[in-house]
Motif scaffolding. Structure first.
Motif, PDB file in Angstrom:
ATOM      1  N   ARG A   1      34.962 -17.763  29.923  1.00  0.00           N
ATOM      2  CA  ARG A   1      36.087 -18.450  29.290  1.00  0.00           C
ATOM      3  C   ARG A   1      36.366 -17.932  27.885  1.00  0.00           C
ATOM      4  N   ARG A   2      35.601 -16.965  27.453  1.00  0.00           N
ATOM      5  CA  ARG A   2      35.700 -16.387  26.115  1.00  0.00           C
ATOM      6  C   ARG A   2      35.481 -17.439  25.027  1.00  0.00           C
ATOM      7  N   TRP A   3      34.581 -18.368  25.303  1.00  0.00           N
ATOM      8  CA  TRP A   3      34.204 -19.375  24.319  1.00  0.00           C
ATOM      9  C   TRP A   3      33.062 -18.825  23.470  1.00  0.00           C
ATOM     10  N   ASP A   4      33.019 -19.247  22.238  1.00  0.00           N
ATOM     11  CA  ASP A   4      31.965 -18.842  21.317  1.00  0.00           C
ATOM     12  C   ASP A   4      30.619 -19.381  21.824  1.00  0.00           C
ATOM     13  N   PRO A   5      29.651 -18.500  22.104  1.00  0.00           N
ATOM     14  CA  PRO A   5      28.359 -18.977  22.614  1.00  0.00           C
ATOM     15  C   PRO A   5      27.607 -19.847  21.619  1.00  0.00           C
ATOM     16  N   ASP A   6      27.949 -19.756  20.332  1.00  0.00           N
ATOM     17  CA  ASP A   6      27.310 -20.610  19.332  1.00  0.00           C
ATOM     18  C   ASP A   6      27.696 -22.076  19.514  1.00  0.00           C
ATOM     19  N   GLN A   7      28.741 -22.346  20.292  1.00  0.00           N
ATOM     20  CA  GLN A   7      29.163 -23.725  20.536  1.00  0.00           C
ATOM     21  C   GLN A   7      28.510 -24.318  21.791  1.00  0.00           C
ATOM     22  N   ALA A   8      27.564 -23.606  22.366  1.00  0.00           N
ATOM     23  CA  ALA A   8      26.929 -24.060  23.612  1.00  0.00           C
ATOM     24  C   ALA A   8      25.735 -24.979  23.378  1.00  0.00           C
ATOM     25  N   TYR A   9      25.342 -25.200  22.147  1.00  0.00           N
ATOM     26  CA  TYR A   9      24.126 -25.964  21.872  1.00  0.00           C
ATOM     27  C   TYR A   9      24.143 -27.360  22.501  1.00  0.00           C
ATOM     28  N   ASP A  10      25.235 -28.102  22.340  1.00  0.00           N
ATOM     29  CA  ASP A  10      25.296 -29.456  22.903  1.00  0.00           C
ATOM     30  C   ASP A  10      25.194 -29.422  24.427  1.00  0.00           C
ATOM     31  N   VAL A  11      25.857 -28.456  25.039  1.00  0.00           N
ATOM     32  CA  VAL A  11      25.802 -28.321  26.496  1.00  0.00           C
ATOM     33  C   VAL A  11      24.372 -28.019  26.921  1.00  0.00           C
ATOM     34  N   ASP A  12      23.720 -27.091  26.220  1.00  0.00           N
ATOM     35  CA  ASP A  12      22.324 -26.763  26.524  1.00  0.00           C
ATOM     36  C   ASP A  12      21.438 -27.998  26.434  1.00  0.00           C
ATOM     37  N   LEU A  13      21.591 -28.755  25.353  1.00  0.00           N
ATOM     38  CA  LEU A  13      20.748 -29.930  25.137  1.00  0.00           C
ATOM     39  C   LEU A  13      20.935 -30.959  26.248  1.00  0.00           C
ATOM     40  N   VAL A  14      22.176 -31.262  26.590  1.00  0.00           N
ATOM     41  CA  VAL A  14      22.448 -32.251  27.639  1.00  0.00           C
ATOM     42  C   VAL A  14      21.921 -31.755  28.981  1.00  0.00           C
ATOM     43  N   LEU A  15      22.225 -30.517  29.327  1.00  0.00           N
ATOM     44  CA  LEU A  15      21.800 -29.979  30.614  1.00  0.00           C
ATOM     45  C   LEU A  15      20.280 -29.895  30.712  1.00  0.00           C
ATOM     46  N   GLU A  16      19.631 -29.410  29.674  1.00  0.00           N
ATOM     47  CA  GLU A  16      18.176 -29.304  29.695  1.00  0.00           C
ATOM     48  C   GLU A  16      17.519 -30.673  29.821  1.00  0.00           C
ATOM     49  N   GLU A  17      18.024 -31.660  29.119  1.00  0.00           N
ATOM     50  CA  GLU A  17      17.435 -33.001  29.178  1.00  0.00           C
ATOM     51  C   GLU A  17      17.617 -33.616  30.563  1.00  0.00           C
ATOM     52  N   LEU A  18      18.822 -33.522  31.124  1.00  0.00           N
ATOM     53  CA  LEU A  18      19.067 -34.097  32.449  1.00  0.00           C
ATOM     54  C   LEU A  18      18.235 -33.382  33.515  1.00  0.00           C
ATOM     55  N   PHE A  19      18.192 -32.062  33.460  1.00  0.00           N
ATOM     56  CA  PHE A  19      17.431 -31.285  34.433  1.00  0.00           C
ATOM     57  C   PHE A  19      15.937 -31.618  34.339  1.00  0.00           C
ATOM     58  N   THR A  20      15.415 -31.638  33.120  1.00  0.00           N
ATOM     59  CA  THR A  20      13.998 -31.939  32.920  1.00  0.00           C
ATOM     60  C   THR A  20      13.664 -33.342  33.410  1.00  0.00           C
ATOM     61  N   ASN A  21      14.555 -34.309  33.171  1.00  0.00           N
ATOM     62  CA  ASN A  21      14.316 -35.666  33.676  1.00  0.00           C
ATOM     63  C   ASN A  21      14.253 -35.675  35.196  1.00  0.00           C
ATOM     64  N   MET A  22      15.126 -34.919  35.847  1.00  0.00           N
ATOM     65  CA  MET A  22      15.083 -34.852  37.315  1.00  0.00           C
ATOM     66  C   MET A  22      13.762 -34.253  37.785  1.00  0.00           C
ATOM     67  N   VAL A  23      13.337 -33.182  37.142  1.00  0.00           N
ATOM     68  CA  VAL A  23      12.091 -32.518  37.531  1.00  0.00           C
ATOM     69  C   VAL A  23      10.903 -33.453  37.343  1.00  0.00           C
TER      70      VAL A  23
END
Length: 135
Positions: free
Chosen positions: A27-49
């Motif tokens: 999408r040509r989005w700045d990868p520096d803006q991915a932090y919130d997405v990373d945090l939410v995804l990592e937390e949800l995934f880890t909780n499932m695991v």
């Protein structure tokens, strides 16, 4: 929606980060803006695991963008009903030494998302989180 399956293991977290970076790059989005997405995804995934009982060897993760929103969807098949939204909110006003460990992940997720839904249908847990899309 861009969808991939990841091994049910905390060791999959680097693969999840790479998946988010690929999505941002498309999408040509700045990868520096991915932090919130990373945090939410990592937390949800880890909780499932860590907390979902049962489950197949993989968890499906989907990412979609539209109408100014970025949507994350996690599907965990073959699990018992599990709804972390029922967990009590942490008392963040108490001193650290009086609190029990854990519980802050969902607190952060709630702060970072516009919408957060937990569903369980026919043995499948589905978690959907909606965030503000990068500009």
């Amino acid at each position: 929606m861009l969808v991939r399956r990841f091994p049910r293991a905390v060791g999959s977290l680097p693969l999840l980060v790479a998946f988010v970076r690929e999505f941002f790059a498309e999408r040509r989005w700045d990868p520096d803006q991915a932090y919130d997405v990373d945090l939410v995804l990592e937390e949800l995934f880890t909780n499932m695991v860590r907390h979902a009982r049962g489950g197949t060897s993989e968890i499906e993760v989907g990412l979609a963008a539209g109408d100014g929103a970025l949507t994350l969807r996690l599907r965990d098949e073959g699990v018992e009903p599990w709804d972390p939204s029922q967990a009590p909110a942490p008392d963040i006003g108490r001193p650290l030494h009086e609190r029990r460990p854990g519980g802050l992940g969902l607190h952060f997720i709630r702060q970072l998302t516009r919408d957060l839904r937990f569903e369980h249908v026919d043995g499948t847990a589905i978690v959907t989180a909606v965030l503000q899309a990068p500009r």
